[in-house]
Design a protein around this motif. Sequence first.
Motif, PDB file in Angstrom:
ATOM      1  N   PHE A  17      -6.185  33.748  -4.831  1.00  0.00           N
ATOM      2  CA  PHE A  17      -6.057  32.678  -4.648  1.00  0.00           C
ATOM      3  C   PHE A  17      -4.866  31.861  -4.128  1.00  0.00           C
ATOM      4  O   PHE A  17      -4.098  32.184  -5.731  1.00  0.00           O
ATOM      5  CB  PHE A  17      -7.124  31.665  -5.100  1.00  0.00           C
ATOM      6  CG  PHE A  17      -7.213  30.110  -4.339  1.00  0.00           C
ATOM      7  CD1 PHE A  17      -7.800  30.493  -3.406  1.00  0.00           C
ATOM      8  CD2 PHE A  17      -7.407  29.249  -4.553  1.00  0.00           C
ATOM      9  CE1 PHE A  17      -8.225  30.182  -2.069  1.00  0.00           C
ATOM     10  CE2 PHE A  17      -7.299  28.036  -3.892  1.00  0.00           C
ATOM     11  CZ  PHE A  17      -7.959  27.845  -2.919  1.00  0.00           C
ATOM     12  N   VAL A  18      -4.658  31.974  -3.270  1.00  0.00           N
ATOM     13  CA  VAL A  18      -3.037  31.497  -2.762  1.00  0.00           C
ATOM     14  C   VAL A  18      -3.173  29.821  -1.727  1.00  0.00           C
ATOM     15  O   VAL A  18      -3.991  30.238  -1.205  1.00  0.00           O
ATOM     16  CB  VAL A  18      -2.050  32.365  -1.828  1.00  0.00           C
ATOM     17  CG1 VAL A  18      -2.566  33.700  -3.080  1.00  0.00           C
ATOM     18  CG2 VAL A  18      -2.244  32.840  -0.991  1.00  0.00           C
ATOM     19  N   GLN A  19      -1.959  29.911  -1.729  1.00  0.00           N
ATOM     20  CA  GLN A  19      -1.951  28.275  -0.871  1.00  0.00           C
ATOM     21  C   GLN A  19      -1.580  29.241   0.596  1.00  0.00           C
ATOM     22  O   GLN A  19      -1.573  28.314   1.513  1.00  0.00           O
ATOM     23  CB  GLN A  19      -0.688  27.675  -1.086  1.00  0.00           C
ATOM     24  CG  GLN A  19      -1.137  26.663  -2.148  1.00  0.00           C
ATOM     25  CD  GLN A  19      -2.330  25.936  -2.755  1.00  0.00           C
ATOM     26  OE1 GLN A  19      -2.677  24.707  -1.491  1.00  0.00           O
ATOM     27  NE2 GLN A  19      -2.910  26.702  -3.520  1.00  0.00           N
ATOM     28  N   ASP A  20      -0.401  29.976   0.724  1.00  0.00           N
ATOM     29  CA  ASP A  20      -0.770  30.711   2.359  1.00  0.00           C
ATOM     30  C   ASP A  20      -0.823  32.692   1.991  1.00  0.00           C
ATOM     31  O   ASP A  20       0.085  32.624   1.563  1.00  0.00           O
ATOM     32  CB  ASP A  20       0.818  30.334   2.557  1.00  0.00           C
ATOM     33  CG  ASP A  20       1.531  30.532   3.918  1.00  0.00           C
ATOM     34  OD1 ASP A  20       1.167  31.709   4.581  1.00  0.00           O
ATOM     35  OD2 ASP A  20       2.407  29.938   3.822  1.00  0.00           O
ATOM     36  N   VAL A  21      -1.109  32.152   2.844  1.00  0.00           N
ATOM     37  CA  VAL A  21      -1.410  34.305   2.766  1.00  0.00           C
ATOM     38  C   VAL A  21      -0.582  34.982   3.342  1.00  0.00           C
ATOM     39  O   VAL A  21      -0.286  36.011   2.670  1.00  0.00           O
ATOM     40  CB  VAL A  21      -3.461  34.536   3.202  1.00  0.00           C
ATOM     41  CG1 VAL A  21      -4.292  34.137   2.539  1.00  0.00           C
ATOM     42  CG2 VAL A  21      -3.516  33.952   5.046  1.00  0.00           C
ATOM     43  N   ALA A  23       3.004  33.977   3.374  1.00  0.00           N
ATOM     44  CA  ALA A  23       3.726  34.502   2.003  1.00  0.00           C
ATOM     45  C   ALA A  23       3.415  35.280   0.765  1.00  0.00           C
ATOM     46  O   ALA A  23       4.607  35.945   0.440  1.00  0.00           O
ATOM     47  CB  ALA A  23       4.062  32.504   1.626  1.00  0.00           C
ATOM     48  N   ALA A  24       2.237  35.093   0.843  1.00  0.00           N
ATOM     49  CA  ALA A  24       1.392  36.136  -0.306  1.00  0.00           C
ATOM     50  C   ALA A  24       1.914  37.339  -0.233  1.00  0.00           C
ATOM     51  O   ALA A  24       2.805  37.978  -0.677  1.00  0.00           O
ATOM     52  CB  ALA A  24       0.955  35.512  -1.281  1.00  0.00           C
ATOM     53  N   ALA A  25       1.568  37.947   1.330  1.00  0.00           N
ATOM     54  CA  ALA A  25       1.735  38.923   1.359  1.00  0.00           C
ATOM     55  C   ALA A  25       2.694  39.348   1.761  1.00  0.00           C
ATOM     56  O   ALA A  25       3.282  40.861   1.058  1.00  0.00           O
ATOM     57  CB  ALA A  25       0.445  39.135   2.874  1.00  0.00           C
TER      58      ALA A  25
END
Length: 179
Positions: A17-21, A23-25
């Motif tokens: 679970f992240v704030q920005d998919v 950026a995380a990807a």
Amino acid sequence: MIPIGYSGLPIRQVAYFVQDVRAAAAAHAAAFGSGPYFVADNIPLRRCLHRGVEAHLDHSSAYGQWGELMIEFVQQNNPGPSAFRDMFSEGREGFHHVAIIVDDLDAARARMEAAGFPTALEAEMHDGFRFLMMDAVERHGHMIELYAGVPTLTGFYDFVKKAAAGWDGSNPVRTISLG
């Protein structure tokens, strides 16, 4: 340890679970060579129950391959309770769930609930595809997502895995539609 009755079923996906998919990807692809990632924004749900109560869930996900395992990054776009907010308050992120494909979704739910893992989320997409999020946080520290191996799902898993085969690292984050 996976609950009794699931020892022969492989974990097919791990999800954060992240704030920005996006950026995380991109960060995971850069750090570990996973990907490419396919981002679906505002995934439409026909029906959503959070702990048995009708709820609205607007979420986006990025899906990529890392070896034999699919990685998902998911963000919640709306306020309110959800299986994600059950674990992470506003502004927090972390490991959320593992996903298992089962033969019979309703029977799997019954086994999981009998083993002490309540249903945190029951959702259905517009094409009729259903998935469940079982609450295993107390015992295992994460949720367990269950879904039946219908062609829509297995075809998507194959699509993501095939995109990763021989991928040269270019264009690590791509937009798709799951509508």
